[in-house]
Design a protein around this motif. Structure first.
Motif, PDB file in Angstrom:
ATOM      1  N   SER A 124       2.815   7.604   9.222  1.00  0.00           N
ATOM      2  CA  SER A 124       1.529   7.409   8.552  1.00  0.00           C
ATOM      3  C   SER A 124       0.598   8.613   8.667  1.00  0.00           C
ATOM      4  CB  SER A 124       0.825   6.159   9.094  1.00  0.00           C
ATOM      5  OG  SER A 124       0.516   6.313  10.476  1.00  0.00           O
ATOM      6  N   LYS A 153     -10.327   2.945  11.500  1.00  0.00           N
ATOM      7  CA  LYS A 153      -9.971   4.069  10.647  1.00  0.00           C
ATOM      8  C   LYS A 153      -8.593   3.878  10.008  1.00  0.00           C
ATOM      9  CE  LYS A 153     -12.739   7.479  13.193  1.00  0.00           C
ATOM     10  NZ  LYS A 153     -12.696   8.734  13.983  1.00  0.00           N
ATOM     11  N   LYS A 182      -7.293   1.245   8.747  1.00  0.00           N
ATOM     12  CA  LYS A 182      -7.348   0.458   7.520  1.00  0.00           C
ATOM     13  C   LYS A 182      -7.518   1.367   6.310  1.00  0.00           C
ATOM     14  CE  LYS A 182      -9.378  -3.562   9.817  1.00  0.00           C
ATOM     15  NZ  LYS A 182     -10.553  -4.467   9.898  1.00  0.00           N
ATOM     16  N   ASP A 183      -8.424   2.332   6.436  1.00  0.00           N
ATOM     17  CA  ASP A 183      -8.661   3.268   5.333  1.00  0.00           C
ATOM     18  C   ASP A 183      -7.440   4.157   5.098  1.00  0.00           C
ATOM     19  OD1 ASP A 183     -11.234   2.280   5.027  1.00  0.00           O
ATOM     20  OD2 ASP A 183     -12.088   3.740   6.433  1.00  0.00           O
ATOM     21  N   ILE A 184      -6.808   4.596   6.196  1.00  0.00           N
ATOM     22  CA  ILE A 184      -5.623   5.453   6.074  1.00  0.00           C
ATOM     23  C   ILE A 184      -4.493   4.724   5.359  1.00  0.00           C
ATOM     24  CG2 ILE A 184      -3.768   6.587   7.373  1.00  0.00           C
ATOM     25  CD1 ILE A 184      -5.879   7.251   9.515  1.00  0.00           C
ATOM     26  N   PHE A 228      -4.727   2.013   3.503  1.00  0.00           N
ATOM     27  CA  PHE A 228      -5.082   1.648   2.140  1.00  0.00           C
ATOM     28  C   PHE A 228      -4.824   2.825   1.201  1.00  0.00           C
ATOM     29  CE2 PHE A 228      -8.079   1.462  -1.397  1.00  0.00           C
ATOM     30  CZ  PHE A 228      -7.699   0.258  -1.959  1.00  0.00           C
ATOM     31  N   ALA A 229      -5.230   4.024   1.628  1.00  0.00           N
ATOM     32  CA  ALA A 229      -4.974   5.216   0.823  1.00  0.00           C
ATOM     33  C   ALA A 229      -3.472   5.443   0.672  1.00  0.00           C
ATOM     34  CB  ALA A 229      -5.628   6.438   1.479  1.00  0.00           C
ATOM     35  N   THR A 230      -2.738   5.149   1.747  1.00  0.00           N
ATOM     36  CA  THR A 230      -1.280   5.287   1.703  1.00  0.00           C
ATOM     37  C   THR A 230      -0.670   4.288   0.730  1.00  0.00           C
ATOM     38  OG1 THR A 230      -1.260   6.039   4.003  1.00  0.00           O
ATOM     39  CG2 THR A 230       0.826   5.257   3.089  1.00  0.00           C
ATOM     40  N   LYS A 284      -1.998   3.117  -1.987  1.00  0.00           N
ATOM     41  CA  LYS A 284      -2.221   3.616  -3.345  1.00  0.00           C
ATOM     42  C   LYS A 284      -1.239   4.740  -3.677  1.00  0.00           C
ATOM     43  CE  LYS A 284      -6.037   3.552  -5.412  1.00  0.00           C
ATOM     44  NZ  LYS A 284      -7.385   3.796  -5.987  1.00  0.00           N
ATOM     45  N   LYS A 285      -0.981   5.610  -2.685  1.00  0.00           N
ATOM     46  CA  LYS A 285      -0.081   6.739  -2.901  1.00  0.00           C
ATOM     47  C   LYS A 285       1.357   6.258  -3.066  1.00  0.00           C
ATOM     48  CE  LYS A 285       1.295  11.195  -0.893  1.00  0.00           C
ATOM     49  NZ  LYS A 285       1.086  12.129   0.233  1.00  0.00           N
ATOM     50  N   LYS A 345      -8.480  -2.408  -5.319  1.00  0.00           N
ATOM     51  CA  LYS A 345      -8.983  -1.327  -6.165  1.00  0.00           C
ATOM     52  C   LYS A 345      -7.956  -0.788  -7.157  1.00  0.00           C
ATOM     53  CE  LYS A 345     -12.416  -0.069  -2.713  1.00  0.00           C
ATOM     54  NZ  LYS A 345     -13.004   0.982  -1.844  1.00  0.00           N
ATOM     55  N   ILE A 398      -4.541  -1.212  -7.249  1.00  0.00           N
ATOM     56  CA  ILE A 398      -3.160  -0.895  -6.861  1.00  0.00           C
ATOM     57  C   ILE A 398      -2.200  -1.667  -7.755  1.00  0.00           C
ATOM     58  CG2 ILE A 398      -1.416  -1.259  -5.065  1.00  0.00           C
ATOM     59  CD1 ILE A 398      -3.425  -0.432  -3.003  1.00  0.00           C
TER      60      ILE A 398
END
Length: 393
Positions: free
Chosen positions: A137, A170, A172-174, A176-178, A180-181, A209, A211
Motif C-alpha cells: 500500500s 490516514k 482510510k484516505d490512502i 480510498f485513493a488506492t 480509485k486507482k 465518489k 468508483i
C-alpha cells in the motif's frame, strides 16, 4: 462461480472460524500479525539457513502467486517455490534451501503422485494475501496493478485488511485513493478487495465518489448498517452481499452481476431498484425459527419476523402469546414481545381474542400482502411498522 454445495460448506466453515477469531481476539489484525511473526520465527529456528524475514517474504510471494493459479490454493510448482525465493532474497536457492522450501508451513502436496504443493490452511493463505496488500500500500508495483488475479480475499482476509486500515485515520484516505486507482487498473480483484475492506470499516456512511468496478470478483461485500453513495459495480461476481439495514443512494448501481447470496432480503421482489439485471442464486431464507435466529437482524426484528410467520403463515386460527415467544431464546423477552404485539394491534394487522389460557392473536387476512412485503424486503422495508420495530431494543 464455485460449485454450490462445496461453496456453501466452505463459506459456512469460514464464517464460523471468522466469528471465532473475532470473539476470542478483539482485533483480528493484531492477532494475525503476532501469529505470522511467531510462525516465521519458529520456522527460522528449525531451518537456520532461512531467517525469519526471508520465510515471511517467500510465503507472501507464494500467496500472491496463487491469486493467478488454476485453483484458489495452488498448485505451487517447484519453479514457483524457486521464483518466490529469488524474489524474496535475490539469489537462487541452494539444494539444501530447495528442500526446506518444500517444507514451509501450511503447504502440502496436492496428491501423492505430484510434487506440486498447495496451501492447506485458508486462514494463513488469506492472512498472507491481506498482509501483501498492506505491505504494497505504500508503493504500488505496476506489475500488481496489471496482474490477472482470479481469487479475492475471504471474510477473514478482508477483516484483517479492514482492521489494519482502521488503526490509523490516514490509512482510510490512502486506501480510498488506492481503490480509485486500482478500479482503473487491470487487476479488478485487487480493486474489489480494497472496496470490500473499506465497507467493513466502522463508519455509518461511505461516499465512494464515483468508483466504478467492471469485471470484479467480491467474496463478501457488506453494506450492513451503512449508507452507501456513488459506487457502481458491473459484470462482476459477488459471492455474498449483505444489505441488512443498508441505505443505498440512487447513485449506487449494480449492473448484470452474478450474486450467490443476498442477506437482508428474502426474495427477488425485495431487490432494490439499484440492482439492474443481476442474477441472484439465493436469498436469506426465514422459513424456520432456526434460520430466523441465524439471520442478520436485530433481536427485535428476529422476534417480529417469527411472530408474523407464526400468526400469518402457519396453520391454525390463532396463536397464544406463549407460542409466539417459544423457541426464540434470548430475543423472546416478554416486554419486547408485548410492545410488538401492541404495535401490530394498533396498526390493525392482528386482533386479540380471549382464550381459555390467555389472549389469542389472529391475523387480519386483508393485510397479508403488506405482511408478506415486509418479510420479503426485511431490512430494506420502508413500512412504518418495520421502521418502528428497528427502534426497539
Amino acid at each position: 462461480m464455485v460449485p454450490e454445495a462445496a461453496a456453501s460448506h466452505s463459506a459456512s466453515f469460514e464464517m464460523r472460524r471468522y466469528l471465532f477469531y473475532k470473539k476470542v481476539f478483539n482485533n483480528i489484525y493484531s492477532f494475525w500479525n503476532n501469529f505470522l511473526e511467531m510462525l516465521c520465527e519458529r520456522e527460522a529456528k528449525i531451518y537456520p539457513a532461512l531467517n525469519r524475514e526471508a520465510i515471511k517474504r517467500v510465503l507472501l510471494n507464494l500467496a500472491n502467486q496463487t491469486r493467478e493459479s488454476s485453483e484458489n490454493t495452488g498448485p505451487i510448482t517447484q519453479n514457483d517455490l524457486s521464483n518466490a525465493f529469488v524474489n524474496a532474497v535475490g539469489v537462487s536457492p541452494s539444494d539444501e534451501t530447495a528442500i526446506m522450501l518444500q517444507r514451509l508451513p501450511s503447504l502440502g502436496r496436492i496428491n501423492a503422485d505430484s510434487p506440486d504443493r498447495q496451501f492447506l490452511d485458508s486462514f494463513i493463505l488469506n492472512g498472507l494475501r491481506a498482509e501483501s496488500i498492506i505491505e504494497m500500500s505504500n508503493s504500488w508495483d505496476e506489475k500488481i496493478l496489471s496482474a490477472d488475479w482470479k481469487y479475492p480475499l475471504d471474510q477473514t482476509g478482508l477483516s484483517i485488511l479492514a482492521e489494519y486500515i482502521m488503526m490509523d485515520t490516514k490509512r482510510k484516505d490512502i486506501f480510498f485513493a488506492t481503490a480509485k486507482k486500482t478500479a482503473l487498473s487491470a487487476n479488478k480483484v485487487l480493486a474489489a478487495d480494497i472496496v470490500s475492506a473499506l465497507c467493513l470499516i466502522d463508519k455509518s456512511s461511505f461516499d465512494f465518489k464515483g468508483i466504478y468496478i467492471n469485471g470484479g470478483y467480491f467474496s463478501c461485500l457488506s453494506f450492513e448498517g451503512k449508507e452507501i453513495r456513488n459506487l457502481e459495480i458491473s459484470d462482476s461476481i459477488i459471492e455474498n452481499i449483505d444489505l441488512t439495514n443498508a441505505i443505498l443512494d440512487s447513485s449506487v448501481k449494480l449492473n448484470r452481476c452474478l450474486i450467490s447470496k443476498i442477506y437482508g432480503i428474502a426474495s427477488r421482489s425485495g431487490i432494490p431498484v439499484q440492482f439492474v439485471e443481476c442474477e441472484v442464486s439465493e436469498y436469506e431464507q426465514l422459513a424456520t425459527t432456526t434460520l430466523i435466529k441465524r439471520a442478520h437482524l436485530s433481536e427485535a426484528q428476529k422476534l417480529f419476523v417469527e411472530m408474523l410467520r407464526k400468526i400469518f403463515f402457519q396453520p391454525g386460527a390463532g396463536r397464544k402469546e406463549s407460542a409466539l415467544l417459544r423457541g426464540m431464546g434470548d430475543s423472546a423477552n416478554k416486554p419486547l414481545g408485548e410492545k410488538i404485539l401492541r404495535k401490530l394491534q394498533d396498526e390493525g394487522l392482528i386482533t386479540q381474542h380471549r382464550g381459555k389460557e390467555g389472549p389469542v392473536y389472529k391475523p387480519v387476512r386483508k393485510e397479508t400482502g403488506r405482511i408478506n412485503k415486509m418479510l420479503t424486503d426485511l431490512t430494506l422495508s420502508t413500512d412504518p411498522v418495520w421502521l418502528y420495530i428497528g427502534t426497539l431494543s
